[in-house]
Design a protein around this motif. Structure first.
Motif, PDB file in Angstrom:
ATOM      1  N   SER A 121      47.757  44.918  39.215  1.00 45.94           N
ATOM      2  CA  SER A 121      47.075  43.836  38.501  1.00 45.94           C
ATOM      3  C   SER A 121      46.839  42.639  39.410  1.00 45.94           C
ATOM      4  N   LEU A 122      47.833  42.263  40.207  1.00 52.03           N
ATOM      5  CA  LEU A 122      47.667  41.148  41.141  1.00 52.03           C
ATOM      6  C   LEU A 122      46.521  41.419  42.112  1.00 52.03           C
ATOM      7  N   LEU A 123      46.442  42.637  42.610  1.00 52.59           N
ATOM      8  CA  LEU A 123      45.420  42.980  43.606  1.00 52.59           C
ATOM      9  C   LEU A 123      44.028  43.016  42.980  1.00 52.59           C
ATOM     10  N   ILE A 124      43.906  43.642  41.814  1.00 56.02           N
ATOM     11  CA  ILE A 124      42.590  43.771  41.184  1.00 56.02           C
ATOM     12  C   ILE A 124      42.065  42.412  40.739  1.00 56.02           C
ATOM     13  N   ARG A 125      42.889  41.635  40.029  1.00 55.66           N
ATOM     14  CA  ARG A 125      42.445  40.322  39.562  1.00 55.66           C
ATOM     15  C   ARG A 125      42.215  39.364  40.720  1.00 55.66           C
ATOM     16  N   GLY A 126      42.934  39.573  41.830  1.00 55.39           N
ATOM     17  CA  GLY A 126      42.744  38.736  43.009  1.00 55.39           C
ATOM     18  C   GLY A 126      41.503  39.081  43.802  1.00 55.39           C
ATOM     19  N   THR A 127      40.810  40.152  43.407  1.00 52.14           N
ATOM     20  CA  THR A 127      39.612  40.576  44.134  1.00 52.14           C
ATOM     21  C   THR A 127      38.338  40.372  43.320  1.00 52.14           C
ATOM     22  N   VAL A 128      38.364  40.749  42.040  1.00 52.73           N
ATOM     23  CA  VAL A 128      37.149  40.622  41.214  1.00 52.73           C
ATOM     24  C   VAL A 128      37.292  39.568  40.126  1.00 52.73           C
ATOM     25  N   GLY A 129      38.450  38.910  40.026  1.00 55.80           N
ATOM     26  CA  GLY A 129      38.642  37.869  39.019  1.00 55.80           C
ATOM     27  C   GLY A 129      39.351  38.394  37.784  1.00 55.80           C
ATOM     28  N   ASP A 130      39.788  37.472  36.940  1.00 56.18           N
ATOM     29  CA  ASP A 130      40.591  37.838  35.774  1.00 56.18           C
ATOM     30  C   ASP A 130      39.815  38.665  34.749  1.00 56.18           C
ATOM     31  N   GLY A 131      38.607  38.221  34.377  1.00 56.68           N
ATOM     32  CA  GLY A 131      37.857  38.921  33.330  1.00 56.68           C
ATOM     33  C   GLY A 131      37.545  40.362  33.694  1.00 56.68           C
ATOM     34  N   PRO A 132      36.761  40.590  34.763  1.00 60.86           N
ATOM     35  CA  PRO A 132      36.492  41.973  35.181  1.00 60.86           C
ATOM     36  C   PRO A 132      37.765  42.735  35.537  1.00 60.86           C
ATOM     37  N   GLY A 133      38.759  42.007  36.084  1.00 61.42           N
ATOM     38  CA  GLY A 133      40.010  42.663  36.451  1.00 61.42           C
ATOM     39  C   GLY A 133      40.733  43.230  35.243  1.00 61.42           C
ATOM     40  N   PHE A 134      40.828  42.457  34.170  1.00 65.60           N
ATOM     41  CA  PHE A 134      41.492  42.940  32.961  1.00 65.60           C
ATOM     42  C   PHE A 134      40.717  44.095  32.337  1.00 65.60           C
TER      43      PHE A 134
ATOM     44  N   ARG B  46      29.675  49.190  32.034  1.00 68.19           N
ATOM     45  CA  ARG B  46      29.510  47.728  31.975  1.00 68.19           C
ATOM     46  C   ARG B  46      28.751  47.259  33.217  1.00 68.19           C
ATOM     47  N   PRO B  47      27.450  47.575  33.314  1.00 64.12           N
ATOM     48  CA  PRO B  47      26.687  47.236  34.525  1.00 64.12           C
ATOM     49  C   PRO B  47      26.652  45.744  34.839  1.00 64.12           C
ATOM     50  N   LYS B  48      26.822  44.892  33.812  1.00 58.73           N
ATOM     51  CA  LYS B  48      26.780  43.450  34.067  1.00 58.73           C
ATOM     52  C   LYS B  48      27.957  42.979  34.916  1.00 58.73           C
ATOM     53  N   LEU B  49      28.999  43.801  35.008  1.00 57.00           N
ATOM     54  CA  LEU B  49      30.153  43.410  35.800  1.00 57.00           C
ATOM     55  C   LEU B  49      29.946  43.619  37.304  1.00 57.00           C
ATOM     56  N   VAL B  50      28.881  44.302  37.683  1.00 59.23           N
ATOM     57  CA  VAL B  50      28.670  44.581  39.108  1.00 59.23           C
ATOM     58  C   VAL B  50      28.600  43.291  39.915  1.00 59.23           C
ATOM     59  N   HIS B  51      27.922  42.305  39.384  1.00 60.24           N
ATOM     60  CA  HIS B  51      27.808  41.017  40.082  1.00 60.24           C
ATOM     61  C   HIS B  51      27.899  39.896  39.057  1.00 60.24           C
ATOM     62  N   GLN B  52      28.979  39.132  39.135  1.00 57.33           N
ATOM     63  CA  GLN B  52      29.193  38.025  38.208  1.00 57.33           C
ATOM     64  C   GLN B  52      29.690  36.807  38.966  1.00 57.33           C
ATOM     65  N   MET B  53      28.748  36.020  39.479  1.00 58.94           N
ATOM     66  CA  MET B  53      29.148  34.783  40.146  1.00 58.94           C
ATOM     67  C   MET B  53      29.451  33.725  39.090  1.00 58.94           C
ATOM     68  N   PRO B  54      30.642  33.117  39.137  1.00 61.70           N
ATOM     69  CA  PRO B  54      30.990  32.101  38.135  1.00 61.70           C
ATOM     70  C   PRO B  54      30.035  30.916  38.193  1.00 61.70           C
ATOM     71  N   THR B  55      29.935  30.214  37.078  1.00 60.91           N
ATOM     72  CA  THR B  55      29.020  29.074  37.009  1.00 60.91           C
ATOM     73  C   THR B  55      29.648  27.795  37.554  1.00 60.91           C
ATOM     74  N   SER B  56      30.975  27.662  37.465  1.00 67.91           N
ATOM     75  CA  SER B  56      31.617  26.431  37.929  1.00 67.91           C
ATOM     76  C   SER B  56      31.949  26.520  39.409  1.00 67.91           C
ATOM     77  N   GLU B  57      31.884  25.373  40.071  1.00 64.40           N
ATOM     78  CA  GLU B  57      32.153  25.332  41.513  1.00 64.40           C
ATOM     79  C   GLU B  57      33.574  25.774  41.830  1.00 64.40           C
ATOM     80  N   ALA B  58      34.533  25.356  41.022  1.00 61.84           N
ATOM     81  CA  ALA B  58      35.928  25.698  41.290  1.00 61.84           C
ATOM     82  C   ALA B  58      36.155  27.203  41.212  1.00 61.84           C
ATOM     83  N   ARG B  59      35.579  27.860  40.197  1.00 61.50           N
ATOM     84  CA  ARG B  59      35.791  29.298  40.045  1.00 61.50           C
ATOM     85  C   ARG B  59      35.029  30.087  41.098  1.00 61.50           C
ATOM     86  N   ARG B  60      33.914  29.555  41.586  1.00 59.94           N
ATOM     87  CA  ARG B  60      33.189  30.243  42.660  1.00 59.94           C
ATOM     88  C   ARG B  60      33.987  30.259  43.951  1.00 59.94           C
ATOM     89  N   GLY B  61      34.976  29.354  44.053  1.00 57.91           N
ATOM     90  CA  GLY B  61      35.825  29.325  45.237  1.00 57.91           C
ATOM     91  C   GLY B  61      37.024  30.251  45.140  1.00 57.91           C
TER      92      GLY B  61
END
Length: 403
Positions: free
Chosen positions: A273-286, A228-243
């Motif tokens: 799960s807490l550590l992974i999702r807290g680092t790369v986000g919920d989608g890539p984390g799951f 899943r090469p697209k997961l390497v870099h996925q900056m969210p589009t919304s300001e809140a999620r980018r934070g």
């Protein structure tokens, strides 16, 4: 008046001492274990939680458990120069340059050589201060000083909706943290108010697992990103999620470190799960967690080689994936012995778990039979399950049709 008030103040002090006298107990706590592992891995951690949820208390206990002096810096009341350093003009600026003087608290940390730096109220720090914090969080530099390896960095923030004059975190700063959402456990609060609080303990890393843990962590992330090469870099589009937490090469590198530490410590899937999702986000984390599950599934070829020794996962979805994999392996290289072995694996599945999971694999496996292959005795063990399942399906169809 002094003679009356002094004894009363002394009694008040005694009462306050009694109220402050509490004990601790060992109690499993996933979010506390995740925090301890991230700190042990020397990664900056950001605790998100509503005001009064206990973030500061958790950090105080963490410092005490690790025997580290706690240095608290309220980010929102500082100027950018407090983190980047103040210029000090020397005798000959043309020769010596203009050094950047660090703040007093940074000097104390460097002299001590160790400590826990707590950056509080991070979400109320204006953008200019957040920009100045980038170098501190990533490079551990303040002015002309570099924080020693014995210093760990933890920050806390309130969601913008509950922060006074709050700001969203800038994406560069947010991507440097492991984000943990701090919530309260009502049982912990009740016992704590009764005088017994949970005690934090640093997870024990098994020296014999270190090399295997690193190999496993690297393989886990690389297998996913190769597929899943697209997961390497996925900056969210919304300001809140980018934070918050989002995937980047930097955060994937942090994820490798966290998986290695969690594996060496034998931590639970919930903590991981807490550590992974807290680092790369919920989608890539799951997606990574699902990939990890599939990495740990038994090899279909090994099951076909020794059906009697089959050990299947307890979780239904993973068990279904294993059985489907066994049938797929027979389809890819069909012969009678492998076909018979697959039926034996399905029988083991019925004996050790939910029978309904066998229906689809059994139906598919039956279609692979060749005319010269005799029907194995194992099929008799499965016939009842398939018949009952088909009857249940027909009944469900009738119900849906309103009959």
């Amino acid at each position: 008046m002094t003679s009356v008030s002094t004894p009363q103040l002394a009694i008040a002090a005694d009462l306050l001492a009694l109220l402050g006298a509490t004990t601790t107990e060992l109690r499993p706590d996933d979010q506390l274990e995740a925090l301890m592992l991230a700190v042990a891995a020397d990664l900056p951690v950001l605790l998100w939680g509503e005001p009064g949820i206990g973030k500061t208390a958790a950090l105080t206990q963490l410092a005490a458990t690790l025997d580290l002096p706690l240095t608290t810096v309220i980010a929102s009341v500082h100027e950018p120069s407090d983190f980047s350093g103040l210029p000090i003009v020397g005798d000959d600026p043309a020769e010596q340059g203009v050094p950047m003087a660090p703040p007093e608290w940074a000097v104390r940390l460097v002299r001590a050589g160790r400590g826990l730096l707590f950056l509080d109220e991070l979400s109320t720090a204006p953008p200019a201060v957040q920009a100045a914090l980038l170098r501190l969080v990533l490079e551990r530099r303040i002015g002309s000083l570099t924080l020693p390896p014995g210093v760990r960095i933890v920050a806390a923030a309130n969601p913008r909706s509950s922060a006074a004059d709050g700001w969203e975190l800038s994406p560069p700063l947010a991507n440097r943290f492991v984000h943990l959402h701090w919530v309260h456990d009502h049982e912990v609060v009740v016992r704590g108010l009764g005088g017994v609080w949970p005690r934090a303990t640093l997870p024990r890393l098994d020296p014999g697992k270190l090399t295997a843990a690193v190999d496993y962590a690297r393989r886990a992330v690389c297998v996913l990103l190769a597929a899943r090469p697209k997961l390497v870099h996925q900056m969210p589009t919304s300001e809140a999620r980018r934070g918050g937490a989002w995937a980047s090469p930097r955060s994937w590198d942090m994820t490798v470190r966290l998986i290695a530490f969690a594996t060496a410590a034998g931590s639970s899937r919930d903590v991981l799960s807490l550590l992974i999702r807290g680092t790369v986000g919920d989608g890539p984390g799951f997606e990574l967690l699902t990939s990890l599950d599939r990495m740990e599934l038994p090899d279909p070829e090994a099951l076909l080689a020794d059906p009697a020794g089959t050990v299947l996962p307890e979780r239904g979805d993973l068990r279904q994936a294993v059985l489907d994999g066994v049938v797929a392996a027979v389809r890819a290289r069909p012969d009678r012995s492998r076909w018979d072995a697959a039926w034996a694996v399905l029988v083991r599945a019925i004996e050790t778990g939910a029978p309904d999971l066998v229906v689809v694999p059994a139906t598919t496996l039956a279609t692979l039979r060749r005319d010269d292959w005799p029907v194995p005795a194992a099929i008799e063990r499965l016939a009842g399950v398939v018949t009952v399942s088909r009857r249940a399906d027909r009944a469900a169809d009738l119900v849906r049709a309103g009959r």
